[in-house]
Scaffold this motif. Structure first.
Motif, short mmCIF file in Angstrom:
data_model
loop_
_atom_site.label_atom_id
_atom_site.label_comp_id
_atom_site.label_asym_id
_atom_site.label_seq_id
_atom_site.Cartn_x
_atom_site.Cartn_y
_atom_site.Cartn_z
N ALA A 128 47.97 44.58 40.87
CA ALA A 128 49.26 44.61 40.80
C ALA A 128 49.75 44.30 42.17
O ALA A 128 50.73 44.84 42.69
N GLY A 129 49.25 43.32 42.71
CA GLY A 129 49.80 42.74 44.14
C GLY A 129 50.79 41.97 44.06
O GLY A 129 50.95 41.55 42.92
N ASN A 130 50.68 41.12 44.79
CA ASN A 130 51.75 39.61 44.69
C ASN A 130 51.77 38.84 43.77
O ASN A 130 52.67 38.46 42.94
N VAL A 131 50.22 38.27 43.45
CA VAL A 131 49.98 37.54 42.76
C VAL A 131 50.12 37.99 41.31
O VAL A 131 50.74 37.31 40.31
N ALA A 132 49.94 39.04 41.03
CA ALA A 132 49.76 39.82 39.81
C ALA A 132 51.01 40.10 39.23
O ALA A 132 51.78 39.79 38.09
N ILE A 133 51.85 40.44 40.20
CA ILE A 133 53.50 41.07 39.82
C ILE A 133 54.19 39.64 39.41
O ILE A 133 55.00 39.43 38.41
N HIS A 134 53.89 38.48 40.13
CA HIS A 134 54.89 37.37 39.96
C HIS A 134 54.12 36.47 38.59
O HIS A 134 54.98 35.73 38.11
N THR A 135 52.76 36.83 38.35
CA THR A 135 52.48 36.20 37.12
C THR A 135 52.83 37.13 36.24
O THR A 135 53.50 36.34 34.98
N PRO A 208 42.91 43.75 23.08
CA PRO A 208 43.01 42.36 22.60
C PRO A 208 44.16 41.51 23.17
O PRO A 208 45.34 42.14 23.14
N CYS A 209 44.06 40.16 22.97
CA CYS A 209 45.20 39.53 23.72
C CYS A 209 44.84 37.98 23.26
O CYS A 209 43.80 37.88 22.90
N PHE A 210 45.87 37.20 23.58
CA PHE A 210 45.87 35.91 23.40
C PHE A 210 45.26 35.08 24.73
O PHE A 210 44.44 34.10 24.63
N ALA A 211 45.73 35.38 25.96
CA ALA A 211 45.49 34.99 27.00
C ALA A 211 45.09 36.14 28.06
O ALA A 211 46.03 37.09 28.38
N ALA A 212 44.06 35.96 29.25
CA ALA A 212 43.81 36.85 29.85
C ALA A 212 44.07 36.19 31.24
O ALA A 212 43.62 35.17 31.72
N PHE A 213 44.56 36.92 32.36
CA PHE A 213 44.91 36.48 33.86
C PHE A 213 44.18 37.41 34.95
O PHE A 213 44.93 38.50 35.13
N PRO A 214 42.99 37.18 35.09
CA PRO A 214 42.55 38.00 36.14
C PRO A 214 43.05 37.68 37.42
O PRO A 214 42.95 36.59 38.02
N CYS A 215 43.89 38.68 38.07
CA CYS A 215 44.79 38.42 39.49
C CYS A 215 44.43 39.33 40.37
O CYS A 215 45.20 39.52 41.56
N ALA A 216 43.35 40.18 40.43
CA ALA A 216 43.10 41.05 41.37
C ALA A 216 42.04 40.79 42.52
O ALA A 216 42.56 40.71 43.38
N ILE A 238 42.77 32.41 32.62
CA ILE A 238 43.45 31.67 33.58
C ILE A 238 43.43 32.40 34.97
O ILE A 238 43.85 33.63 35.06
N GLU A 239 42.65 32.11 35.87
CA GLU A 239 42.31 32.98 37.11
C GLU A 239 43.45 32.75 38.11
O GLU A 239 44.03 31.73 38.41
N GLY A 240 43.92 33.98 38.63
CA GLY A 240 45.11 34.04 39.55
C GLY A 240 44.54 34.44 40.78
O GLY A 240 44.91 34.03 41.92
N ALA A 241 43.40 35.41 41.00
CA ALA A 241 42.81 35.54 42.15
C ALA A 241 41.61 34.38 42.36
O ALA A 241 41.50 33.69 41.55
#
Length: 341
Positions: A128-135, A208-216, A238-241
């Motif tokens: 829920a930080g900068n990267v997660a919010i803007h993703t 359940p999801c189509f795509a996962a974005f680990p951003c923490a 797709i890695e955000g962190a």
């Protein structure tokens, strides 16, 4: 360094930091520390030497404090830091760059590899930080449905889609309110406490999801989480962190044919726009939002193509981990050889 190498831009790479914890500190205390830190750092940095940027716990406010002290000491208006406030040399889109870049990379990868789009697809995001919010913001811009976010105390599952305005009220611009308040304010959402997570797993990856974005943060996606994502039909991670996925989980994704984008490639948008900021400072120009956004999208698509082509060239098709490592290493090695290092 590998991440910067993949952008194709003329930037090197280094890491540094401190053991100062800003949590619970006043702005005045943070400013005092930033000034003291810069008094020691200033002799080692410069617009053509090393250009530090923000990271965990260091946003526009902290960069502003650091830059103010640098100018006081050196009496010089240089592009010596990136991520500066827009008022004195920062670039438009710099705060959004990493998160937006993650989504641009994901779009290109899904388009080329699976002929798929993110529009109307369920996506899960951690952090829920900068990267997660803007993703989350960019995913919503293109029509994806983001149903999760998380912080150090727990996770939010909102089947109607994350309310970005509420999330920004709680977590935007360095705010540190608990996500429990989100569940109290948004009807239909659920807050899952960290103490209630399954053993060795993260609640976000149970959805359940189509795509996962680990951003923490590092190692937040375990092998057990990977098994759950695969079982639930996830087609891309797709890695955000930086390094949020454990090695055994990465191996499992690659073995099972899940598209996996390593952070050194997919989250390079931040360093790309840092270089854009340096270019604007050097030329004393201000680029428009549209220009920065278009160039960011172009860079992320180029990174995907460079990684994918390298993986294919070395017999590792769709292995973007090896593709990114090889492509980045080759560019660094070529530069070192040319310079006689």
């Amino acid at each position: 360094m590998f991440k910067n190498s993949l952008t194709g831009l003329p930037i090197g790479g280094a890491k540094g930091g401190s053991d100062f914890d800003p949590k619970g500190k006043s702005d005045f205390e943070i400013m005092k520390f930033c000034r003291a830190f810069m008094r020691e750092l200033h002799q080692y940095i410069g617009a053509r030497i090393d250009v530090p940027a923000g990271d965990i716990g260091v946003g526009t406010k902290e960069i502003g404090f650091l830059y103010g002290e640098y100018k006081r000491i050196n009496r010089s208006y240089d592009g010596v830091l990136s991520g500066k406030p827009y008022a004195f040399g920062g670039s438009l889109l710099r705060p959004e760059a990493t998160g937006y870049g993650v989504v641009y990379f994901a779009q290109e990868m899904l388009k080329q590899e699976l002929e798929e789009v993110l529009e109307d697809q369920i996506c899960v995001v951690s952090g829920a930080g900068n990267v997660a919010i803007h993703t989350i913001e960019k995913l919503q811009h293109i029509g994806a449905i983001v149903v999760t976010c998380s912080d150090s105390e727990g996770s939010i599952y909102d089947p109607n889609g994350i309310d970005l305005n509420m999330l920004k009220m709680l977590k935007g611009n360095g705010k540190r309110f608990s996500l429990e308040d989100y569940a109290l304010q948004i009807q239909g959402s659920v807050h899952i406490k960290k103490s209630d997570y399954p053993d060795g797993r993260h609640a976000v990856w149970d959805i359940p999801c189509f795509a996962a974005f680990p951003c923490a943060t590092q190692n937040e996606l375990t092998e057990e989480d990977a098994i759950t994502l695969i079982k639930n039909g996830c087609v891309a991670v797709i890695e955000g962190a930086n390094m949020p996925t454990e090695p055994l989980a990465i191996e499992l994704f690659l073995r099972e044919g899940v598209l996996f984008a390593p952070g050194k490639a997919s989250n390079a948008g931040g360093v790309a726009v840092s270089e854009f900021e340096m270019s604007q400072n050097a030329s004393m120009e201000k680029w428009s939002y549209e220009k920065v956004d278009a160039k960011l999208n172009e860079i992320m698509c180029q990174i995907y193509k460079r990684v994918a082509l390298t993986a294919k060239e070395y017999g590792k098709e769709r292995n973007f981990v090896d593709g990114a490592n090889i492509a980045a290493f080759k560019r660094i090695a070529e530069a070192m050889i040319l310079e006689g290092v």
